[in-house]
Design an enzyme around this catalytic site. Structure first.
Site, PDB file in Angstrom:
ATOM      1  N   SER A  57      -1.155  33.792  -2.727  1.00  0.00           N
ATOM      2  CA  SER A  57      -1.834  34.908  -3.384  1.00  0.00           C
ATOM      3  C   SER A  57      -0.854  35.940  -3.932  1.00  0.00           C
ATOM      4  O   SER A  57       0.311  35.995  -3.537  1.00  0.00           O
ATOM      5  CB  SER A  57      -2.773  35.603  -2.390  1.00  0.00           C
ATOM      6  OG  SER A  57      -3.551  34.659  -1.707  1.00  0.00           O
TER       7      SER A  57
HETATM    8  N1  SAH Z   1      -3.282  32.610   2.443  1.00  0.00           N
HETATM    9  C1  SAH Z   1      -2.483  31.700   1.662  1.00  0.00           C
HETATM   10  C2  SAH Z   1      -3.067  31.402   0.299  1.00  0.00           C
HETATM   11  C3  SAH Z   1      -4.239  30.530   0.430  1.00  0.00           C
HETATM   12  S1  SAH Z   1      -4.777  29.629  -0.956  1.00  0.00           S
HETATM   13  C4  SAH Z   1      -1.065  32.165   1.532  1.00  0.00           C
HETATM   14  O1  SAH Z   1      -0.716  33.234   2.071  1.00  0.00           O
HETATM   15  O2  SAH Z   1      -0.253  31.446   0.940  1.00  0.00           O
HETATM   16  C5  SAH Z   1      -6.269  29.065  -0.208  1.00  0.00           C
HETATM   17  C6  SAH Z   1      -6.107  27.999   0.830  1.00  0.00           C
HETATM   18  O3  SAH Z   1      -7.386  27.767   1.378  1.00  0.00           O
HETATM   19  C7  SAH Z   1      -5.617  26.671   0.290  1.00  0.00           C
HETATM   20  O4  SAH Z   1      -4.434  26.294   0.944  1.00  0.00           O
HETATM   21  C8  SAH Z   1      -6.762  25.707   0.596  1.00  0.00           C
HETATM   22  O5  SAH Z   1      -6.319  24.419   1.001  1.00  0.00           O
HETATM   23  C9  SAH Z   1      -7.449  26.413   1.730  1.00  0.00           C
HETATM   24  N2  SAH Z   1      -8.857  26.026   1.928  1.00  0.00           N
HETATM   25  C10 SAH Z   1      -9.821  25.823   1.010  1.00  0.00           C
HETATM   26  N3  SAH Z   1     -10.986  25.465   1.612  1.00  0.00           N
HETATM   27  C11 SAH Z   1     -10.734  25.452   2.948  1.00  0.00           C
HETATM   28  C12 SAH Z   1     -11.520  25.162   4.101  1.00  0.00           C
HETATM   29  N4  SAH Z   1     -12.812  24.818   4.021  1.00  0.00           N
HETATM   30  N5  SAH Z   1     -10.932  25.248   5.306  1.00  0.00           N
HETATM   31  C13 SAH Z   1      -9.629  25.587   5.435  1.00  0.00           C
HETATM   32  N6  SAH Z   1      -8.845  25.869   4.383  1.00  0.00           N
HETATM   33  C14 SAH Z   1      -9.373  25.803   3.151  1.00  0.00           C
END
Ligand code: SAH
Length: 226
Positions: A74
């Site tokens: 992000s």
């Molecule tokens: N917080 C992260 C950015 C996350 S991007 C950072 O600091 O880098 C969003 C993430 O959510 C992705 O890696 C994706 O794989 C995950 N995601 C999406 N749906 C999900 C679910 N149902 N359960 C767990 N993770 C999920």
């Protein structure tokens, strides 16, 4: 006086890095990240370690960047504003849904007692876990799971942060929020601008506050292929 590139010692790449990190913190402040504890955590956790490959060079710019498994780390100011809205205190147990690069979890680890972070991609969980070990961060547990169900065995949680967008706050996450607890999450259609909302669990139900428009990757069901 402005310094051109020719004025810098070519052997002193660290000087340039220090300057980029300083501008990084300045950008956070100017975009509304004013909480001293959040800023200190973001100063301590080096975003450069969480971005790999060709984009590593842009780690100190205030923009989201691609990571493995087609996901994104992000935008730093959004990380700061979400962390600030979560009002984490040192005794809190926090659940993060969407480990991604591990950057947000690492920042939370500086503010909370314990952090659980889940991602649907095992590869992201493994790589983030390696970084936490490398940084000697011992209060994060990273788990590969579908985070829309939360972690019933580890909950309830004082704070929950979701970093992928759902159409509505998932029921199990609301259930796993302690009374007095706070959850911050983006809600809305995955292909549109979403709203960042703050949910507070009061004694008589949930209170919803809309914070700002955001754009996140979607919360997807089930485990990923990698
Ligand atoms: N917080 C992260 C950015 C996350 S991007 C950072 O600091 O880098 C969003 C993430 O959510 C992705 O890696 C994706 O794989 C995950 N995601 C999406 N749906 C999900 C679910 N149902 N359960 C767990 N993770 C999920």
């Amino acid at each position: 006086m402005t310094m051109g590139p020719e004025d810098r010692n070519p052997d002193d790449a660290s000087g340039d890095l220090a300057e980029r990190k300083m501008r990084f913190l300045f950008a956070l402040r100017s975009r509304g990240v004013t909480d001293a504890r959040v800023l200190t955590a973001m100063e301590r956790i080096d975003r450069g370690l969480f971005v790999r490959g060709i984009f590593a060079d842009r780690a100190y710019e205030d923009m989201p960047l691609p990571i493995a498994c087609g996901q994104t780390i992000s935008q730093p100011s959004v990380v700061g504003l979400m962390t600030q809205a979560l009002q984490v205190s040192p005794r809190d147990t926090v659940l993060e849904v969407g480990t991604g690069s591990g950057y947000q979890a690492a920042i939370l680890s500086q503010l909370a007692r314990r952090v659980y972070t889940v991602d649907r991609y095992r590869r992201l969980v493994r790589e983030a876990g390696e970084l936490f070990r490398q940084l000697d961060i011992t209060n994060i547990t990273a788990i590969a799971a579908d985070g829309s169900f939360g972690l019933p065995d580890q909950g309830p949680f004082d704070r929950i942060l979701v970093t992928a967008a759902a159409e509505d706050p998932p029921g199990p996450l609301l259930e796993q929020l302690k009374p007095g607890g706070i959850m911050v999450l983006p809600v809305g259609q995955s292909d549109a601008v979403q709203s960042l909302i703050k949910v507070t669990r009061g004694s008589r139900g949930f209170d919803y506050e809309e914070l700002r428009p955001v754009r996140f990757v979607p919360l997807v069901e089930g485990l990923g292929s990698e």
